[in-house]
Write a protein that holds these residues in place. Structure first.
Motif, PDB file in Angstrom:
ATOM      1  N   ARG A 140       0.837  -1.196   0.000  1.00  0.00           N
ATOM      2  CA  ARG A 140       0.000   0.000   0.000  1.00  0.00           C
ATOM      3  C   ARG A 140       0.874   1.250   0.000  1.00  0.00           C
ATOM      4  O   ARG A 140       1.949   1.290   0.606  1.00  0.00           O
ATOM      5  CB  ARG A 140      -0.926   0.014   1.220  1.00  0.00           C
ATOM      6  CG  ARG A 140      -1.946  -1.116   1.193  1.00  0.00           C
ATOM      7  CD  ARG A 140      -2.941  -0.983   2.320  1.00  0.00           C
ATOM      8  NE  ARG A 140      -3.977  -2.010   2.227  1.00  0.00           N
ATOM      9  CZ  ARG A 140      -5.072  -1.920   1.480  1.00  0.00           C
ATOM     10  NH1 ARG A 140      -5.268  -0.833   0.736  1.00  0.00           N
ATOM     11  NH2 ARG A 140      -5.953  -2.908   1.465  1.00  0.00           N
ATOM     12  N   GLN A 144       2.161   4.742   1.040  1.00  0.00           N
ATOM     13  CA  GLN A 144       2.228   5.458   2.303  1.00  0.00           C
ATOM     14  C   GLN A 144       2.594   6.931   2.131  1.00  0.00           C
ATOM     15  O   GLN A 144       2.081   7.787   2.851  1.00  0.00           O
ATOM     16  CB  GLN A 144       3.264   4.793   3.228  1.00  0.00           C
ATOM     17  CG  GLN A 144       2.947   3.358   3.567  1.00  0.00           C
ATOM     18  CD  GLN A 144       1.703   3.211   4.416  1.00  0.00           C
ATOM     19  OE1 GLN A 144       1.256   4.161   5.058  1.00  0.00           O
ATOM     20  NE2 GLN A 144       1.121   2.017   4.411  1.00  0.00           N
ATOM     21  N   LYS A 145       3.470   7.207   1.162  1.00  0.00           N
ATOM     22  CA  LYS A 145       3.975   8.582   1.025  1.00  0.00           C
ATOM     23  C   LYS A 145       4.476   8.792  -0.387  1.00  0.00           C
ATOM     24  O   LYS A 145       4.942   7.848  -1.039  1.00  0.00           O
ATOM     25  CB  LYS A 145       5.101   8.842   2.044  1.00  0.00           C
ATOM     26  CG  LYS A 145       5.765  10.199   1.926  1.00  0.00           C
ATOM     27  CD  LYS A 145       6.923  10.308   2.900  1.00  0.00           C
ATOM     28  CE  LYS A 145       7.684  11.601   2.698  1.00  0.00           C
ATOM     29  NZ  LYS A 145       8.861  11.689   3.580  1.00  0.00           N
ATOM     30  N   TRP A 196       6.735   5.640  -1.540  1.00  0.00           N
ATOM     31  CA  TRP A 196       7.007   4.667  -0.487  1.00  0.00           C
ATOM     32  C   TRP A 196       5.800   3.732  -0.346  1.00  0.00           C
ATOM     33  O   TRP A 196       4.654   4.189  -0.255  1.00  0.00           O
ATOM     34  CB  TRP A 196       7.268   5.369   0.844  1.00  0.00           C
ATOM     35  CG  TRP A 196       8.671   5.835   1.040  1.00  0.00           C
ATOM     36  CD1 TRP A 196       9.671   5.188   1.692  1.00  0.00           C
ATOM     37  CD2 TRP A 196       9.241   7.068   0.581  1.00  0.00           C
ATOM     38  NE1 TRP A 196      10.827   5.921   1.672  1.00  0.00           N
ATOM     39  CE2 TRP A 196      10.592   7.090   0.999  1.00  0.00           C
ATOM     40  CE3 TRP A 196       8.745   8.148  -0.143  1.00  0.00           C
ATOM     41  CZ2 TRP A 196      11.450   8.136   0.713  1.00  0.00           C
ATOM     42  CZ3 TRP A 196       9.586   9.193  -0.443  1.00  0.00           C
ATOM     43  CH2 TRP A 196      10.934   9.181  -0.005  1.00  0.00           C
ATOM     44  N   SER A 227       4.460  -0.117   1.659  1.00  0.00           N
ATOM     45  CA  SER A 227       4.699  -0.985   2.816  1.00  0.00           C
ATOM     46  C   SER A 227       3.854  -2.240   2.681  1.00  0.00           C
ATOM     47  O   SER A 227       2.709  -2.194   2.216  1.00  0.00           O
ATOM     48  CB  SER A 227       4.360  -0.261   4.130  1.00  0.00           C
ATOM     49  OG  SER A 227       2.982   0.018   4.197  1.00  0.00           O
ATOM     50  N   TRP A 269       9.201   0.773   5.253  1.00  0.00           N
ATOM     51  CA  TRP A 269       8.659   1.264   3.987  1.00  0.00           C
ATOM     52  C   TRP A 269       9.670   0.997   2.883  1.00  0.00           C
ATOM     53  O   TRP A 269      10.897   1.090   3.098  1.00  0.00           O
ATOM     54  CB  TRP A 269       8.345   2.751   4.055  1.00  0.00           C
ATOM     55  CG  TRP A 269       7.195   3.078   4.968  1.00  0.00           C
ATOM     56  CD1 TRP A 269       6.460   2.213   5.711  1.00  0.00           C
ATOM     57  CD2 TRP A 269       6.676   4.376   5.229  1.00  0.00           C
ATOM     58  NE1 TRP A 269       5.508   2.856   6.414  1.00  0.00           N
ATOM     59  CE2 TRP A 269       5.591   4.211   6.153  1.00  0.00           C
ATOM     60  CE3 TRP A 269       6.984   5.656   4.806  1.00  0.00           C
ATOM     61  CZ2 TRP A 269       4.844   5.283   6.618  1.00  0.00           C
ATOM     62  CZ3 TRP A 269       6.236   6.719   5.261  1.00  0.00           C
ATOM     63  CH2 TRP A 269       5.174   6.537   6.169  1.00  0.00           C
TER      64      TRP A 269
END
Length: 501
Positions: A288, A290-291, A300, A302, A309
């Motif tokens: 998924r 994240q950033k 990023w 994870s 990450w």
């Protein structure tokens, strides 16, 4: 903020901002225009542009005709024609060809300018104008009380008096329409002037009042911003900002205007970043998002049940996304991209509080107290040392003070000779060793506090007392020649014994 005529007050007077009445020479003026034609010489047959731009309180600027060809410079006070009769006082902000360019920018035609300039402001005009400006603060508070008594849902933010004190404009903010007819009647009876009500928005109110933003600088709307564009929360989403109302709102309670400043740059950078990449399917699990670093173009991801990450470049993300669309599931996200760690930032300043102790002044006072000895203890020690000394000897421990000033011989007098002890012939007297200079910052002691020399026969030392020296022809008593004293034996017998232990 700044001075009076810029945003908060009613004009730049010579005693206001220390620029001799011209607020256009420093940074406190609002919405100034740089005259880049000031150093250029105009042709000989040049006819000056007959329109002058005049600035009033806040950001209000208007154009006036100079039909009488009055020589005006930027910053001068002029009396101009008012819209509803009478005259008003304002500052000249622009003259010459720059006014023509400003009219083109604002879409104002020369034929539309009908109001004219009467004259330069006289002393009487300036005094009347200042008196009107001094009444604004009291008038605003009285009008607020009247609005509260009538239960009107409005906020009076500012009052602007006309230069001749015949009219006042009230600026207010409200959520909707307000019926203020009864308020106008009461204010007209109270202030005995003509009343004009003008509704403004929250951003215009902040522009007139001024203030300091969260960035530490003066508000943009009160310094250079002229038009207010719509700001939405999508601007914060595109820039990956947290949707915190307290941080995104400005002094006016609306979203900050500065959210639109860098929005175009972010929109250009987002064109290269793929959309709808919330999940990447792999055999290891669903990764998924994240950033996203928009400018470095790194994303990023994870895995479930993992805290670390995985950074991936945009090209790798597009590749895995295309494989998922084709039904291909890769084993994992692949090789990790090397993310450059920013070097530690070295501060270019010193910690002023940490480099000095908070008790540094106390330490200094303690050291000074240590350097200052107790005079009473030193006197007692000298007495005890003198009592224990052998007769006929002089103990010199280096702590004796220097002679005081009155005991020094005058200039031109004969050299002083010390008086020998009683019972000792003058020729056989043992000379004393020179006294060393005093050490430290100890003040010199008077002669009366110095112990006398021991004499023969174990006679206790005779204190000299604080008797002042007697003069005899310009010489002190110590400089007299020795004479036989027939009463010496009687004085010796009458001396009381020393009772000190």
């Amino acid at each position: 903020m700044g001075c009076g005529s810029c945003s908060t007050g009613g004009g730049c007077s010579p005693a206001g901002c220390k620029s001799n009445g011209s607020c256009l020479t420093n940074g406190c003026s609002k919405l100034d225009v740089y005259d880049w034609l000031a150093h250029m010489d105009m042709p000989t047959n040049y006819k000056p542009f007959p329109v002058i731009e005049v600035k009033f309180k806040g950001s209000r600027k208007e154009f006036f005709l100079n039909n009488d060809n009055i020589y005006l410079e930027a910053g001068e006070l002029v009396a101009v024609e008012a819209a509803t009769g009478g005259y008003d006082i304002g500052h000249v902000s622009l003259t010459g060809e720059l006014v023509r360019m400003q009219m083109v920018k604002r879409h104002v035609k020369e034929a539309d300018v009908v109001k004219k300039i009467y004259r330069k402001a006289t002393v009487a005009d300036v005094d009347k104008w200042k008196a009107a400006k001094d009444m604004e603060w009291e008038t605003m508070h009285k009008s607020r009380k009247l609005a509260l008594e009538l239960n009107l849902s409005m906020k009076l933010s500012d009052v602007d008096y006309q230069g001749d004190k015949t009219k006042a404009t009230f600026y207010y903010t409200a959520e909707g329409r307000v019926d203020f007819r009864e308020l106008i009647k009461k204010m007209a009876e109270t202030f005995r002037i003509r009343i004009e009500m003008r509704q403004i928005g929250m951003r215009q109110e902040a522009s007139r009042l001024g203030g300091i933003g969260s960035c530490g600088r003066e508000l943009c709307c009160s310094t250079w911003l002229t038009d207010f564009k719509t700001v939405s929360t999508s601007a914060a989403r595109y820039q990956n900002l947290s949707l915190n109302t307290l941080k995104l709102a400005g002094q006016c309670g609306k979203l900050k205007c500065c959210l639109n400043y860098e929005l175009d740059t972010y929109m250009d950078a987002l064109k290269h970043i793929p959309d709808n990449v919330n999940v990447l399917k792999t055999e290891k699990g669903d990764a998924r998002l994240q950033k996203t670093d928009i400018f470095k173009k790194i994303m990023w991801f994870s895995y479930p049940r993992e805290e670390s990450w995985v950074p991936l470049p945009i090209s790798k993300v597009k590749e895995i996304q295309q494989q998922n669309k084709e039904g291909i599931i890769p084993a994992d996200l692949g090789e990790l991209v090397e993310v450059e760690n920013a070097p530690a930032k070295v501060l270019d300043y010193e910690n002023v509080v940490g480099q000095d102790s908070l008790t540094r002044l106390d330490d200094r006072s303690r050291n000074n107290n240590k350097k200052k000895p107790n005079n009473s203890n030193n006197n007692n020690n000298n007495r005890n040392r003198t009592k224990g000394a052998k007769p006929g000897t002089t103990e010199n421990n280096g702590n004796r003070p220097v002679n005081s000033q009155p005991n020094q011989p005058r200039q031109g007098a004969a050299p002083a000779t010390e008086k020998p002890a009683q019972g000792t012939p003058e020729g056989n007297r043992t000379p004393q060793a020179p006294r060393p200079p005093q050490q430290g910052n100890r003040p010199p002691q008077a002669q009366g506090n110095r112990p006398a020399q021991p004499q023969q026969g174990n006679k206790p030392p005779q204190e000299n007392g604080n008797k002042p020296p007697q003069e005899n022809g310009g010489n002190t008593r110590r400089n007299r020649p020795n004479r036989p004293n027939p009463n010496n034996q009687n004085r010796k017998n009458n001396t009381p014994p020393d009772t000190e232990q």
